[in-house]
Enzyme design. Structure first.
Site, mmCIF file in Angstrom:
data_model
loop_
_atom_site.group_PDB
_atom_site.id
_atom_site.type_symbol
_atom_site.label_atom_id
_atom_site.label_comp_id
_atom_site.label_asym_id
_atom_site.label_seq_id
_atom_site.Cartn_x
_atom_site.Cartn_y
_atom_site.Cartn_z
ATOM 1 N N ARG A 1 22.247 49.961 50.196
ATOM 2 C CA ARG A 1 21.721 50.254 51.650
ATOM 3 C C ARG A 1 21.866 51.395 52.151
ATOM 4 O O ARG A 1 21.748 51.584 53.346
ATOM 5 C CB ARG A 1 22.490 48.995 52.668
ATOM 6 C CG ARG A 1 23.903 49.207 52.637
ATOM 7 C CD ARG A 1 24.626 48.574 53.495
ATOM 8 N NE ARG A 1 24.821 47.017 53.055
ATOM 9 C CZ ARG A 1 24.582 46.111 53.829
ATOM 10 N NH1 ARG A 1 24.406 46.208 55.074
ATOM 11 N NH2 ARG A 1 24.769 44.773 53.144
ATOM 12 N N HIS B 1 34.852 39.653 32.252
ATOM 13 C CA HIS B 1 34.458 40.866 31.484
ATOM 14 C C HIS B 1 35.266 40.813 30.287
ATOM 15 O O HIS B 1 35.071 41.337 29.163
ATOM 16 C CB HIS B 1 34.595 42.460 31.863
ATOM 17 C CG HIS B 1 35.917 42.577 32.572
ATOM 18 N ND1 HIS B 1 36.535 42.165 33.691
ATOM 19 C CD2 HIS B 1 36.930 43.680 31.802
ATOM 20 C CE1 HIS B 1 37.618 42.728 33.465
ATOM 21 N NE2 HIS B 1 38.027 43.501 32.548
ATOM 22 N N LYS C 1 35.148 41.607 25.480
ATOM 23 C CA LYS C 1 36.057 42.380 24.929
ATOM 24 C C LYS C 1 36.213 42.010 23.377
ATOM 25 O O LYS C 1 36.164 40.854 22.857
ATOM 26 C CB LYS C 1 37.523 42.287 25.437
ATOM 27 C CG LYS C 1 37.794 43.214 26.720
ATOM 28 C CD LYS C 1 39.188 43.050 27.162
ATOM 29 C CE LYS C 1 39.343 43.350 28.655
ATOM 30 N NZ LYS C 1 39.619 44.703 28.961
ATOM 31 N N GLU D 1 49.525 44.249 33.342
ATOM 32 C CA GLU D 1 48.939 45.724 33.855
ATOM 33 C C GLU D 1 49.887 46.868 34.220
ATOM 34 O O GLU D 1 50.836 46.478 34.942
ATOM 35 C CB GLU D 1 48.063 45.385 34.896
ATOM 36 C CG GLU D 1 46.862 44.507 34.519
ATOM 37 C CD GLU D 1 45.841 44.321 35.470
ATOM 38 O OE1 GLU D 1 44.941 45.222 35.740
ATOM 39 O OE2 GLU D 1 45.916 43.474 36.331
ATOM 40 N N ASP E 1 42.935 36.641 41.184
ATOM 41 C CA ASP E 1 42.509 37.690 40.455
ATOM 42 C C ASP E 1 42.390 37.530 39.175
ATOM 43 O O ASP E 1 41.620 38.316 38.536
ATOM 44 C CB ASP E 1 43.036 38.970 41.184
ATOM 45 C CG ASP E 1 42.298 40.350 40.720
ATOM 46 O OD1 ASP E 1 41.511 40.425 40.693
ATOM 47 O OD2 ASP E 1 43.178 41.222 40.090
ATOM 48 N N HIS F 1 40.362 35.566 33.832
ATOM 49 C CA HIS F 1 40.537 36.011 32.500
ATOM 50 C C HIS F 1 41.701 35.211 31.445
ATOM 51 O O HIS F 1 41.448 34.934 30.593
ATOM 52 C CB HIS F 1 41.128 37.470 32.632
ATOM 53 C CG HIS F 1 40.359 38.221 33.694
ATOM 54 N ND1 HIS F 1 39.000 38.469 33.498
ATOM 55 C CD2 HIS F 1 40.521 39.274 34.412
ATOM 56 C CE1 HIS F 1 38.410 39.050 34.426
ATOM 57 N NE2 HIS F 1 39.474 39.783 34.901
ATOM 58 N N LYS G 1 50.871 42.892 37.795
ATOM 59 C CA LYS G 1 50.530 44.280 38.139
ATOM 60 C C LYS G 1 51.847 45.138 38.174
ATOM 61 O O LYS G 1 53.054 44.738 38.150
ATOM 62 C CB LYS G 1 49.967 44.534 39.550
ATOM 63 C CG LYS G 1 48.770 43.554 39.695
ATOM 64 C CD LYS G 1 47.517 44.283 39.638
ATOM 65 C CE LYS G 1 46.119 43.610 39.953
ATOM 66 N NZ LYS G 1 45.341 43.026 38.830
ATOM 67 N N LYS H 1 50.907 48.701 30.102
ATOM 68 C CA LYS H 1 49.609 47.642 29.826
ATOM 69 C C LYS H 1 49.757 47.055 28.510
ATOM 70 O O LYS H 1 49.793 47.647 27.417
ATOM 71 C CB LYS H 1 48.344 48.672 29.873
ATOM 72 C CG LYS H 1 47.123 47.855 29.840
ATOM 73 C CD LYS H 1 45.975 48.975 30.424
ATOM 74 C CE LYS H 1 44.440 47.914 30.110
ATOM 75 N NZ LYS H 1 44.107 47.252 31.216
HETATM 76 C C1 BG6 Z 1 39.821 42.673 36.926
HETATM 77 C C2 BG6 Z 1 40.644 42.506 38.167
HETATM 78 O O1 BG6 Z 1 38.906 41.538 36.717
HETATM 79 O O2 BG6 Z 1 40.356 43.076 35.678
HETATM 80 C C3 BG6 Z 1 41.840 43.680 38.085
HETATM 81 O O3 BG6 Z 1 40.065 42.272 39.321
HETATM 82 C C4 BG6 Z 1 42.313 44.076 37.014
HETATM 83 O O4 BG6 Z 1 42.739 43.304 39.270
HETATM 84 C C5 BG6 Z 1 41.200 44.069 35.787
HETATM 85 O O5 BG6 Z 1 42.921 45.249 36.991
HETATM 86 C C6 BG6 Z 1 41.928 44.372 34.530
HETATM 87 O O6 BG6 Z 1 40.738 44.402 33.506
HETATM 88 P P1 BG6 Z 1 41.158 45.140 32.093
HETATM 89 O O7 BG6 Z 1 39.949 45.404 31.266
HETATM 90 O O8 BG6 Z 1 41.814 46.484 32.583
HETATM 91 O O9 BG6 Z 1 42.257 44.431 31.504
#
Ligand code: BG6
Length: 498
Positions: free
Chosen positions: A59, A186, A190, A224, A243, A248, A348, A353
């Site tokens: 926009r 997503h 992977k 994470e 989230d 996931h 988090k 990680k």
């Molecule tokens: C996202 C979440 O979908 O996935 C984030 O909203 C999270 O909070 C992220 O950090 C983690 O993705 P990845 O690929 O880094 O494990």
């Protein structure tokens, strides 16, 4: 006004057609961090059709030149390698910018002047807040951009509970057939998550050892190291359950637990995942205390650096009770998994990680090696999803030597993907998923039924928290979560893989 969907079924055979790839919200974080860099990699790999165009919609008043400059600047930051000028030039030559106020249907005419969904595939990637999904669908329809060649990609979150996800899905369904809707998680793009399919269904040693007869329990960890940072505003409304778990972790869980699909076609895979979601035992106010741990990080240290607590974030609400950690004992009420708990945990600001699935096999019924172990440790299959992708099997071996008897030692069979497949760069999740949408393959996207079944189960936990006024338990940043998470497994005489 009653809107009418495009009268014919979507074209299922369009993968060879060039594509108009539209990113709504092209100037946003997701687009700049993930989508544009992935398109660069696809360009580099020669996987984009020569006539494919990339159209960025947002926009803001922006000239074509300023847009290209902006895109180049972000590629420089987010493509994690030195940019090739030849590939960058080819990619930028595909890019166009269009200004659209997404809730003004008339403005989509500008897009209609650039795209041709009669002859080409039109992929519309909704990289915007879900409140705009409905307006975008209507705008596309208004501009005559909905044809059998049109596909829409929906980013999460699709709602914040079952009711709101139904609302969003209904709005999208008023314009598009389910066959045209690609809901992204997503994690499904992977490599290592996809490898769960290969591991389970291409290797007889695992296909025949994958149920309550041989498996004691399963652990799924998605830890994470990052905290919430600048995403506080969004995250505080969501929390770790919505989230990360709703999408996931549920996807990983279903891939680990599902029955063998007939083939890898869209519906075969998605139907099997759905059956697992439908078999999840609901969590209630009565059993939540023993099944779920909620945590929130306080100040601590990660890799030697001081990290402020969740409540100390700039602009945050110091009274927030949003969880940044969840651990859950999940029971799947079906034949295969009766009596086999799945323990999930995600948080988090944790120690590091690490995402992995650990399959803990049952101990053997009798021990003939009591000289080495009073009770034999059971085998474990550890599937490292990220980082350091790979597969390990923990097993017992004889220590070589001439000493009396057989002395045993725990050893690891370790397959590291980076060593085994050293020539291949591991493709990013979004690269794979963008390619799949362009080719019209829905297997790695979530069906509406999956989203809604998953929300139904997540809602049971949210409701139980609300009924019991359950507050998150503190844990220091840089740890593995609240002590109660250890107790969750200890209660069942088990412990987390560390
Ligand atoms: C996202 C979440 O979908 O996935 C984030 O909203 C999270 O909070 C992220 O950090 C983690 O993705 P990845 O690929 O880094 O494990």
């Amino acid at each position: 006004m009653i809107s009418v969907k495009t009268p014919c079924a979507p074209d299922l055979n369009t993968d060879k057609k060039p594509c108009d790839f539209v990113i709504f919200g092209v100037l946003g974080d997701l687009s700049q961090r993930n989508l544009l860099p992935s398109l660069y990699q696809l360009e580099k790999a020669g996987l984009l059709h020569p006539e494919t165009k990339i159209i960025g919609a947002a926009r803001h008043e922006l000239s074509q030149e300023a847009f290209l400059e902006e895109a180049l600047g972000k590629l420089k930051v987010f493509v994690r390698e030195e940019l090739s000028s030849e590939i960058t030039e080819r990619l930028l030559a595909r890019m166009r910018y269009v200004l659209i106020n997404l809730d003004v249907p008339e403005e989509y005419r500008r897009l209609a002047a650039m795209a041709d969904p009669q002859e080409r595939v039109l992929v519309s990637y909704f990289s915007v807040s879900p409140t705009l999904f409905g307006p975008i669908c209507k705008g596309l329809q208004h501009a005559g951009l909905v044809t059998p060649n049109t596909r829409v990609v929906l980013e999460k979150p699709i709602g914040r509970n079952l009711a709101s996800s139904i609302e969003i899905n209904d709005l999208v369904a008023s314009v598009f057939y389910e066959r045209q809707v690609y809901r992204i998680d997503h994690y499904l793009g992977k490599e290592t998550v996809m490898n769960l399919l290969a591991l389970r269904f291409a290797n007889s040693i695992f296909t025949t050892n994958w149920d309550h007869n041989t498996i004691d329990h399963v652990q799924i960890t998605v830890a994470e190291e990052v905290g919430v940072g600048s995403r506080w505003g969004y995250f505080d409304q969501a929390g770790q359950l919505r989230d990360m778990v709703q999408n996931h972790l549920m996807q990983i869980l279903t891939l680990v637990a599902m029955e063998p699909p007939v083939n890898l076609h869209d519906d075969s895979l998605r139907n099997e995942k759905l059956k697992v979601l439908k078999a999840l035992r609901p969590i209630t106010a009565k059993n939540i205390e023993k099944r779920v741990v909620r945590g929130q990080y306080g100040p601590g240290f990660i890799k030697g650096s001081a990290v402020p607590g969740y409540l100390e974030a700039k602009g945050g609400n110091p009274g927030s009770t949003t969880e940044t950690f969840v651990a859950i004992r999940v029971d799947i009420d079906n034949w295969r998994w009766a009596g086999v708990p799945f323990y999930l945990r995600t948080g988090k600001a944790m120690a590091c990680k690490r995402s992995e699935v650990v399959i803990n096999y049952k101990p053997l019924p009798h021990n003939i090696f009591s000289g080495s172990y009073r009770s034999l440790p059971a085998n474990k299959l550890i599937i490292r999803l990220q980082p350091d992708e790979g597969v390990e099997i923990e097993m017992l071996n004889k220590v070589p030597g001439l000493s009396d008897g057989i002395s045993l030692q725990r050893t690891m069979l370790d397959l590291s993907f980076s060593e085994a497949f050293s020539k291949e760069r591991i493709a990013g999740a979004y690269e794979r998923l963008i390619l799949e949408v362009m080719q019209g393959n829905q297997a790695l996207f979530i069906h509406r039924d999956e989203v809604e079944s998953s929300w139904l189960w997540i809602d049971s936990i949210q409701d139980a928290w609300a009924k019991t006024n359950e507050l998150p338990k503190p844990y220091p940043a840089g740890s593995w979560g609240p002590v109660a998470s250890v107790a969750l497994l200890a209660r069942d005489e088990r412990e987390w893989e560390e």
